[in-house]
Scaffold this active site. Structure first.
Site, PDB file in Angstrom:
ATOM      1  CB  THR A 216     -50.276  65.604  54.325  1.00 16.93           C
ATOM      2  OG1 THR A 216     -50.687  66.270  53.146  1.00 16.93           O
ATOM      3  CG2 THR A 216     -51.468  64.942  54.965  1.00 16.93           C
ATOM      4  CB  VAL A 245     -60.369  67.483  46.093  1.00 15.60           C
ATOM      5  CG1 VAL A 245     -60.474  66.609  47.335  1.00 15.60           C
ATOM      6  CG2 VAL A 245     -61.295  68.692  46.220  1.00 15.60           C
ATOM      7  N   GLY A 246     -57.251  66.522  46.916  1.00 13.79           N
ATOM      8  CA  GLY A 246     -56.296  65.412  46.977  1.00 13.79           C
ATOM      9  C   GLY A 246     -56.874  64.170  47.598  1.00 13.79           C
ATOM     10  CG  ASP A 247     -54.029  61.491  49.246  1.00 11.03           C
ATOM     11  OD1 ASP A 247     -53.599  62.637  48.990  1.00 11.03           O
ATOM     12  OD2 ASP A 247     -53.498  60.753  50.093  1.00 11.03           O
ATOM     13  CB  THR A 266     -48.254  62.019  53.760  1.00 13.58           C
ATOM     14  OG1 THR A 266     -47.518  63.077  53.124  1.00 13.58           O
ATOM     15  CG2 THR A 266     -47.278  61.018  54.368  1.00 13.58           C
ATOM     16  N   GLY A 267     -48.573  61.958  50.465  1.00 15.76           N
ATOM     17  CA  GLY A 267     -47.852  61.721  49.216  1.00 15.76           C
ATOM     18  C   GLY A 267     -48.523  62.423  48.061  1.00 15.76           C
ATOM     19  N   GLY A 269     -51.032  63.054  45.856  1.00 13.92           N
ATOM     20  CA  GLY A 269     -52.439  62.673  45.977  1.00 13.92           C
ATOM     21  C   GLY A 269     -53.050  61.983  44.779  1.00 13.92           C
TER      22      GLY A 269
HETATM   23  N1  ASP Z   1     -51.478  63.879  49.850  1.00 18.82           N
HETATM   24  C1  ASP Z   1     -51.563  65.314  49.834  1.00 18.82           C
HETATM   25  C2  ASP Z   1     -52.292  65.758  48.612  1.00 18.82           C
HETATM   26  O1  ASP Z   1     -52.017  65.263  47.545  1.00 18.82           O
HETATM   27  C3  ASP Z   1     -50.245  65.989  49.897  1.00 18.82           C
HETATM   28  C4  ASP Z   1     -49.405  65.581  51.071  1.00 18.82           C
HETATM   29  O2  ASP Z   1     -49.359  64.426  51.450  1.00 18.82           O
HETATM   30  O3  ASP Z   1     -48.745  66.459  51.642  1.00 18.82           O
HETATM   31  O4  ASP Z   1     -53.114  66.635  48.705  1.00 18.82           O
END
Ligand code: ASP
Length: 349
Positions: A216, A245-247, A266-267, A269
């Site tokens: 991300t 849907v993520g964070d 980022t992580g 989600g």
């Molecule tokens: N946080 C993002 C998600 O879970 C993924 C990412 O950080 O690349 O959608």
């Protein structure tokens, strides 16, 4: 003669003291950061990187920093700076956002993005969009041109078209690397299922979505009026289910900014959502008087891993202090100071 020297030294001290009181912002801003970006956390190991690839990432991060910085130096807002920096990364196939977005289980690219203005707590976000070239600009358009905060799917796409944003064929987001990553994960999953090796917890949380390379992108900026803004854009996680849907697009979770601090995450989600990461960092600063470094470290190194999640974040406070903790092997990240000094990092250096 001695008296004259003493008086001169005394006067110099008084002048120094007065200038520190009258012009604290000058002394404070020296060497402080105005823009911080990330290109995702994950299992980013030097052993798996070629020198060419490393150079390409560093060049893309540097370009994103320069582009956002130029906006700030031209007197534009922190919102314009974070949008500009994120667009550079969305247009690069290297990151899991825009052009380089990962694939869903159905072989589609569903993009999420959010932007927030710390000066007035205005925010905009999109989720599950498949045709908007730069989802971060759609998030900004929702913040500035609608009465809403969040729009999803075809409605968000209709709004983006009306706002004059570039709409592309979903094929635009197809890249071989991401497609191969999806096939790889699907193969691993079917082997796991055959061997019946998946434990209960991983089935529940969808470990099949966890490719350990998040990617991300995000940015936080501090403009010359002292206003903070944060932005995040993502393709989510490889092999995610339809409609997941993520964070990143959730205000207070993957993206947040107020008068004190701006944060982009980022992580994994699902864990970031359950830990309400970005707002938690801001709350620890506001209510517990923690520094940005203490608050960000508390959440990323203790709270998220305690649940079993991994990832990182970038945070920039109103005084230009930066924190970039991550509990993964690496995180693409970079900073630029008010004087234009750039630093780009990938691993745990
Ligand atoms: N946080 C993002 C998600 O879970 C993924 C990412 O950080 O690349 O959608």
């Amino acid at each position: 003669m001695i008296n004259y020297v003493k008086v001169k030294i005394f006067i110099s001290f008084v002048m120094l003291f007065i200038s520190a009181q009258v012009f604290p912002q000058i002394n404070k801003s020296a060497g402080k950061y105005v823009l911080v970006i990330h290109g995702g956390a994950g299992t980013i190991l030097k052993s798996q990187m070629t020198p060419e690839k490393e150079e390409a990432y560093k060049a893309a991060l540097t370009l994103a920093l320069r582009t956002g910085y130029n906006k700030l130096m031209a007197g534009e807002s922190s919102i314009s700076a974070v949008e500009a920096a994120v667009i550079v990364m969305e247009n690069s196939p290297l990151f899991n956002a825009g052009k380089g977005a990962v694939f869903t289980n159905e072989g589609k690219n569903e993009l999420d993005a959010a932007i927030m203005d710390g000066s007035n707590l205005m925010a905009g976000s999109v989720a599950g969009v498949t045709t908007i070239k730069n989802p971060i600009s759609a998030a900004r358009a929702i913040m500035e041109k609608s009465e809403h905060v969040m729009m999803v799917g075809s409605g968000a796409e209709k709004f983006a078209l009306e706002a004059g944003l570039e709409i592309v064929d979903p094929k635009y987001f197809w890249t071989k690397e991401r497609w191969d990553a999806l096939q790889q994960i699907k193969k691993q999953d079917s082997i796991k299922k055959i061997n019946n090796q998946t434990d209960k917890k991983s089935i529940k949380l969808g470990s099949e979505n966890h490719d350990h390379k998040f990617g991300t992108v995000g940015a936080v900026a501090l403009d010359n009026k002292g206003n903070l803004a944060a932005a995040t854009s993502t393709g989510g996680m490889t092999n995610k289910k339809y409609g997941r849907v993520g964070d990143a697009p959730l205000i207070g979770v993957g993206t947040y900014a107020n008068k004190l601090v701006g944060i982009s995450c980022t992580g994994w989600g699902e864990y970031f959502i359950r830990s309400v990461v970005a707002h938690d960092v801001a709350a620890l600063m506001e209510y517990k008087n923690m520094t940005v470094e203490q608050a960000a470290t508390e959440v990323i190194m203790k709270k998220v891993p305690a649940l079993g999640g991994d990832g990182g974040l970038i945070a920039l406070d109103k005084d230009g202090n930066v924190a970039m903790p991550f509990n993964t092997a690496g995180m693409y990240r970079g900073t630029i100071t008010k004087q234009g000094k750039i630093e780009v990092l990938i691993y745990k250096d």
